[in-house]
Design a protein around this motif. Structure first.
Motif, short mmCIF file in Angstrom:
data_model
loop_
_atom_site.label_atom_id
_atom_site.label_comp_id
_atom_site.label_asym_id
_atom_site.label_seq_id
_atom_site.Cartn_x
_atom_site.Cartn_y
_atom_site.Cartn_z
N ALA A 143 -95.52 2.00 -51.46
CA ALA A 143 -95.78 3.42 -51.64
C ALA A 143 -97.06 3.54 -52.45
CB ALA A 143 -94.62 4.10 -52.37
N PRO A 144 -97.80 4.63 -52.31
CA PRO A 144 -99.08 4.75 -53.02
C PRO A 144 -98.90 4.70 -54.53
CG PRO A 144 -98.87 6.44 -51.32
CD PRO A 144 -97.52 5.80 -51.46
N ALA A 145 -99.81 3.98 -55.18
CA ALA A 145 -99.86 3.96 -56.65
C ALA A 145 -101.02 4.82 -57.11
CB ALA A 145 -100.02 2.54 -57.16
N ALA A 146 -100.86 5.48 -58.24
CA ALA A 146 -101.91 6.32 -58.79
C ALA A 146 -102.90 5.46 -59.57
CB ALA A 146 -101.31 7.40 -59.68
N ASP A 147 -103.96 6.10 -60.06
CA ASP A 147 -105.00 5.36 -60.78
C ASP A 147 -104.57 4.96 -62.18
OD1 ASP A 147 -106.73 5.54 -58.62
OD2 ASP A 147 -107.65 7.40 -59.33
N THR A 148 -103.63 5.68 -62.76
CA THR A 148 -103.19 5.39 -64.12
C THR A 148 -101.69 5.14 -64.15
OG1 THR A 148 -102.72 7.69 -64.73
CG2 THR A 148 -105.00 6.91 -65.00
N LEU A 149 -101.24 4.44 -65.18
CA LEU A 149 -99.81 4.19 -65.33
C LEU A 149 -99.05 5.49 -65.47
CD1 LEU A 149 -97.35 2.38 -65.81
CD2 LEU A 149 -98.00 2.29 -68.24
N HIS A 150 -99.57 6.42 -66.26
CA HIS A 150 -98.86 7.68 -66.47
C HIS A 150 -98.67 8.42 -65.16
CE1 HIS A 150 -98.23 11.90 -67.68
NE2 HIS A 150 -97.65 11.38 -68.75
N ASP A 151 -99.70 8.45 -64.32
CA ASP A 151 -99.58 9.15 -63.04
C ASP A 151 -98.63 8.42 -62.09
OD1 ASP A 151 -101.28 11.10 -63.93
OD2 ASP A 151 -103.05 10.36 -62.86
N THR A 152 -98.65 7.09 -62.13
CA THR A 152 -97.71 6.33 -61.30
C THR A 152 -96.28 6.61 -61.72
OG1 THR A 152 -99.30 4.56 -60.85
CG2 THR A 152 -96.97 4.01 -60.62
N LEU A 153 -96.02 6.64 -63.03
CA LEU A 153 -94.68 6.93 -63.51
C LEU A 153 -94.27 8.36 -63.18
CD1 LEU A 153 -94.72 5.12 -66.97
CD2 LEU A 153 -93.62 4.37 -64.86
N ALA A 154 -95.22 9.28 -63.22
CA ALA A 154 -94.91 10.66 -62.83
C ALA A 154 -94.49 10.72 -61.37
CB ALA A 154 -96.12 11.55 -63.08
N ALA A 155 -95.15 9.92 -60.52
CA ALA A 155 -94.79 9.88 -59.11
C ALA A 155 -93.42 9.24 -58.91
CB ALA A 155 -95.86 9.12 -58.32
N VAL A 156 -93.12 8.19 -59.69
CA VAL A 156 -91.80 7.55 -59.60
C VAL A 156 -90.71 8.55 -59.97
CG1 VAL A 156 -90.30 5.82 -60.69
CG2 VAL A 156 -92.62 5.20 -59.98
#
Length: 218
Positions: A143-156
């Motif tokens: 699944a797509p990952a965001a540029d930052t950890l915070h944004d990736t966790l927000a997507a999770v």
């Protein structure tokens, strides 16, 4: 002239240190311990993808660098000094049934897409996760990952359930209400971290001592 040599002559200097993501509070402890020993030297932290980090170190543009899952045979002229193993934990939606468990088996995640950074940015992490999933009997759907950890966790934490991996030191400092962090019960998913220097240069003994202080746990 190295910063340490400058200090010996009563001068100050800058030590350029290539760093990695996910060190969390460990990095603060290392910097504090270094400053206590050499208050006249300022550490400048430089964050780069691993290939650029090693290239700048080899060229003398960095004085030392942290590297995970080093491959010494691919980096002639550099010396890799083992420091600690960095544990990875699982991040998944707080509302998912698996979040009710205290620990997970990696195979439990086989049905969920994985959000993971690109291999160019963190080859050691991507390879470690891919190998662990293969050993657990599945190949994760990306699944797509965001540029930052915070944004990736927000997507999770929103939308269809997905998961990712996070360095434990980062997880300890991160609070995302819609995400929980869980250890793996069936395996230790870790990455070894080394301090890397040019083979021809003296060892940065003060930095090594700071990295190995009891307050900087491995």
């Amino acid at each position: 002239m190295s910063p340490v040599a400058d200090l010996a002559q009563g001068q100050t200097g800058t030590f350029k240190l290539g760093t990695v993501t996910g060190l969390g509070a460990r990095l603060d402890r290392i910097l504090d311990a270094y400053e206590r020993r050499l208050p006249g030297i300022r550490i400048e932290l430089i964050s780069l993808p691993v290939k650029e980090r090693l290239a700048q170190l080899a060229e003398g543009r960095l004085d030392a660098a942290f590297v995970r899952a080093a491959a010494p045979d691919d980096s002639p002229g550099l010396r890799f000094i083992p420091l600690w193993d960095e544990e990875l934990v699982i991040a998944l939606p707080a509302r998912h049934p698996l979040a009710e468990r205290d620990a997970l088996s990696l195979a439990d995640l086989a049905g969920l897409p994985l959000r993971l950074t690109g291999r160019r940015d963190n080859p050691a992490l991507v390879d470690a996760v891919a190998t662990a999933c293969q050993e657990a009997g599945f190949q994760p759907v990306s699944a797509p990952a965001a540029d930052t950890l915070h944004d990736t966790l927000a997507a999770v934490g929103s939308g269809a359930p997905t998961w990712t991996v996070v360095y434990e030191a980062n997880a300890e400092m991160t609070r995302v209400p819609r995400v929980v962090f869980r250890r793996l019960a069936d395996r230790a998913l870790t990455l070894p971290t080394s301090l890397t220097v040019r083979s021809a240069q003296p060892l940065p003994r003060v930095l090594l001592a700071a990295c190995r202080e009891p307050d900087s746990p491995a």
